[in-house]
Design a protein around this motif. Sequence first.
Motif, PDB file in Angstrom:
ATOM      1  N   ASP A  30       0.777  -1.245   0.000  1.00 27.54           N
ATOM      2  CA  ASP A  30       0.000   0.000   0.000  1.00 27.54           C
ATOM      3  C   ASP A  30       0.807   1.294   0.000  1.00 27.54           C
ATOM      4  O   ASP A  30       0.241   2.377  -0.006  1.00 27.54           O
ATOM      5  N   GLN A  31       2.139   1.216   0.043  1.00 22.99           N
ATOM      6  CA  GLN A  31       2.892   2.483   0.044  1.00 22.99           C
ATOM      7  C   GLN A  31       4.227   2.364  -0.682  1.00 22.99           C
ATOM      8  O   GLN A  31       4.810   1.277  -0.748  1.00 22.99           O
ATOM      9  N   GLU A  32       4.663   3.527  -1.211  1.00 21.31           N
ATOM     10  CA  GLU A  32       5.965   3.548  -1.884  1.00 21.31           C
ATOM     11  C   GLU A  32       7.073   3.304  -0.856  1.00 21.31           C
ATOM     12  O   GLU A  32       7.003   3.807   0.259  1.00 21.31           O
ATOM     13  N   GLN A  33       8.061   2.497  -1.235  1.00 21.88           N
ATOM     14  CA  GLN A  33       9.168   2.236  -0.296  1.00 21.88           C
ATOM     15  C   GLN A  33      10.476   2.012  -1.044  1.00 21.88           C
ATOM     16  O   GLN A  33      10.506   1.284  -2.039  1.00 21.88           O
ATOM     17  N   VAL A  34      11.541   2.645  -0.555  1.00 23.98           N
ATOM     18  CA  VAL A  34      12.872   2.352  -1.089  1.00 23.98           C
ATOM     19  C   VAL A  34      13.281   1.009  -0.490  1.00 23.98           C
ATOM     20  O   VAL A  34      13.436   0.875   0.721  1.00 23.98           O
ATOM     21  N   MET A  35      13.436  -0.001  -1.347  1.00 26.47           N
ATOM     22  CA  MET A  35      13.721  -1.362  -0.869  1.00 26.47           C
ATOM     23  C   MET A  35      15.224  -1.590  -0.717  1.00 26.47           C
ATOM     24  O   MET A  35      15.658  -2.462   0.019  1.00 26.47           O
ATOM     25  N   PHE A  36      15.998  -0.787  -1.471  1.00 23.98           N
ATOM     26  CA  PHE A  36      17.450  -0.992  -1.435  1.00 23.98           C
ATOM     27  C   PHE A  36      18.154   0.245  -1.973  1.00 23.98           C
ATOM     28  O   PHE A  36      17.698   0.860  -2.933  1.00 23.98           O
ATOM     29  N   GLU A  37      19.290   0.552  -1.370  1.00 21.68           N
ATOM     30  CA  GLU A  37      20.167   1.586  -1.934  1.00 21.68           C
ATOM     31  C   GLU A  37      21.600   1.174  -1.621  1.00 21.68           C
ATOM     32  O   GLU A  37      21.937   0.939  -0.452  1.00 21.68           O
ATOM     33  N   GLY A  38      22.414   1.027  -2.633  1.00 22.71           N
ATOM     34  CA  GLY A  38      23.789   0.592  -2.414  1.00 22.71           C
ATOM     35  C   GLY A  38      24.434   0.221  -3.733  1.00 22.71           C
ATOM     36  O   GLY A  38      24.074   0.755  -4.794  1.00 22.71           O
ATOM     37  N   PRO A  92      30.587  -4.052 -10.567  1.00 25.97           N
ATOM     38  CA  PRO A  92      29.497  -4.166  -9.593  1.00 25.97           C
ATOM     39  C   PRO A  92      29.701  -3.367  -8.305  1.00 25.97           C
ATOM     40  O   PRO A  92      28.734  -2.927  -7.691  1.00 25.97           O
ATOM     41  N   GLU A  93      30.954  -3.159  -7.883  1.00 25.30           N
ATOM     42  CA  GLU A  93      31.180  -2.415  -6.628  1.00 25.30           C
ATOM     43  C   GLU A  93      30.976  -0.920  -6.828  1.00 25.30           C
ATOM     44  O   GLU A  93      30.632  -0.208  -5.892  1.00 25.30           O
ATOM     45  N   GLN A  94      31.218  -0.434  -8.038  1.00 18.87           N
ATOM     46  CA  GLN A  94      31.198   1.023  -8.297  1.00 18.87           C
ATOM     47  C   GLN A  94      29.916   1.488  -8.976  1.00 18.87           C
ATOM     48  O   GLN A  94      29.813   2.657  -9.340  1.00 18.87           O
ATOM     49  N   THR A  95      28.956   0.591  -9.172  1.00 13.44           N
ATOM     50  CA  THR A  95      27.708   0.976  -9.838  1.00 13.44           C
ATOM     51  C   THR A  95      26.610   1.148  -8.786  1.00 13.44           C
ATOM     52  O   THR A  95      26.369   0.226  -8.003  1.00 13.44           O
ATOM     53  N   GLY A  96      26.005   2.317  -8.750  1.00 12.61           N
ATOM     54  CA  GLY A  96      24.988   2.607  -7.739  1.00 12.61           C
ATOM     55  C   GLY A  96      23.628   2.049  -8.133  1.00 12.61           C
ATOM     56  O   GLY A  96      23.244   2.112  -9.311  1.00 12.61           O
ATOM     57  N   VAL A  97      22.900   1.521  -7.139  1.00 20.15           N
ATOM     58  CA  VAL A  97      21.567   0.945  -7.408  1.00 20.15           C
ATOM     59  C   VAL A  97      20.579   1.449  -6.358  1.00 20.15           C
ATOM     60  O   VAL A  97      20.883   1.468  -5.162  1.00 20.15           O
ATOM     61  N   LYS A  98      19.395   1.842  -6.828  1.00 16.85           N
ATOM     62  CA  LYS A  98      18.286   2.146  -5.920  1.00 16.85           C
ATOM     63  C   LYS A  98      17.084   1.363  -6.437  1.00 16.85           C
ATOM     64  O   LYS A  98      16.790   1.413  -7.642  1.00 16.85           O
ATOM     65  N   ILE A  99      16.426   0.632  -5.540  1.00 16.14           N
ATOM     66  CA  ILE A  99      15.240  -0.142  -5.944  1.00 16.14           C
ATOM     67  C   ILE A  99      14.050   0.397  -5.154  1.00 16.14           C
ATOM     68  O   ILE A  99      14.074   0.435  -3.918  1.00 16.14           O
ATOM     69  N   ILE A 100      13.022   0.820  -5.893  1.00 19.53           N
ATOM     70  CA  ILE A 100      11.840   1.399  -5.247  1.00 19.53           C
ATOM     71  C   ILE A 100      10.615   0.564  -5.589  1.00 19.53           C
ATOM     72  O   ILE A 100      10.373   0.226  -6.760  1.00 19.53           O
ATOM     73  N   SER A 101       9.859   0.225  -4.552  1.00 17.22           N
ATOM     74  CA  SER A 101       8.561  -0.423  -4.773  1.00 17.22           C
ATOM     75  C   SER A 101       7.506   0.672  -4.784  1.00 17.22           C
ATOM     76  O   SER A 101       7.487   1.531  -3.893  1.00 17.22           O
ATOM     77  N   ASP A 102       6.639   0.659  -5.804  1.00 16.57           N
ATOM     78  CA  ASP A 102       5.675   1.753  -5.956  1.00 16.57           C
ATOM     79  C   ASP A 102       4.317   1.191  -6.388  1.00 16.57           C
ATOM     80  O   ASP A 102       4.152   0.770  -7.539  1.00 16.57           O
ATOM     81  N   PRO A 103       3.333   1.195  -5.481  1.00 15.54           N
ATOM     82  CA  PRO A 103       2.017   0.640  -5.836  1.00 15.54           C
ATOM     83  C   PRO A 103       1.307   1.448  -6.921  1.00 15.54           C
ATOM     84  O   PRO A 103       0.332   0.959  -7.507  1.00 15.54           O
TER      85      PRO A 103
END
Length: 260
Positions: A160-168, A194-205
């Motif tokens: 039911d809500q937007e959430q940042v699931m991962f950042e790293g 892989p160590e130098q590439t930034g990732v953000k994963i967002i869950s968004d309903p």
Amino acid sequence: MRIGLIGGGNIGKFLLQSINIDGLLSGDKIAGIYTRNQQAAAELATEFAVENYSDIQSLIQSNIDLVVEAATIKVVKDYAAAILASGKDLVLTSIGALADEDFYKNIEEICRESGAMIHLPSGAIGGLDVLKAAKSIGELESVSITTRKPPQALPGAPADQEQVMFEGSAAEAIELFPKNINVSIILSLAGLGPEQTGVKIISDPAVSKNSHTIEATGSFGTLSLKVENDPMPNNPKTSYLAALSVLSALKNKNAVIKMG
Ligand SMILES: NC(=O)C1=CN([C@@H]2O[C@H](COP(=O)(O)OP(=O)(O)OC[C@H]3O[C@@H](n4cnc5c(N)ncnc54)[C@H](OP(=O)(O)O)[C@@H]3O)[C@@H](O)[C@H]2O)C=CC1
Ligand SMILES: O=C([O-])CC(=O)C(=O)O
């Protein structure tokens, strides 16, 4: 070209339909399938008139020229070396396996010895050509990807809500989300690792598409690219573009004029 397929899920079924029924690769055909669930394998073998390999050795010993993996990172880790050592080319979808540098070097060495080749389709993203060119004299400075998916496409996401699931880093991201962020590893391989590439994963309903936004900077200038992918009809985790990119890689495999 005779193709052997590992995995009978979304991408696997899409390939069986487009190659063997719709004839999208002119003369090339999927000759046989190996997948974990034997009942599913038997049904697919009948439906698409392909051989049902009972184990990976039967696939390796058959007269196929190339193997398409559309299964899991573990399948790549377990079977890639034996497939490549047999001289058969390999097309990968579970590219996250290559985040492991020792594994990468090992299969690269096997390819040198056997003459086999590994093909990495661009999957659910684009922009890899820009990164490869930008780093050709080592002046790529930063690369990141922000992935936004509906909750049903991400494990543990609230409905039911937007959430940042991962950042790293991409290296950590693929450990935690092995079925959801293979795109970050092909991006890493094209760019800074892989160590130098930034990732953000967002869950968004509020979204129904899987979007990937890539940002990069370097001496070439800047890159900003957003892909808004429709999901495969039966699996919200996987974008349709990922399946299309495998078909495209197969189409272009023996091209005499190469792009990008
Ligand atoms: N590079 C990219 O951009 C993208 C990559 N992917 C990756 O591509 C891969 C395929 O995706 P998709 O088709 O949607 O996945 P699915 O989950 O729909 O299908 C996976 C298939 O692999 C089979 N499988 C699992 N474990 C084994 C095993 N040990 N031996 C043989 N077969 C096995 C499954 O069988 P069973 O039903 O028995 O479990 C299933 O048939 C996944 O790793 C996914 O994360 C996905 C999207 C984008
Ligand atoms: O299909 C997508 O949008 C991306 C994905 O699942 C992956 O990279 O593993």
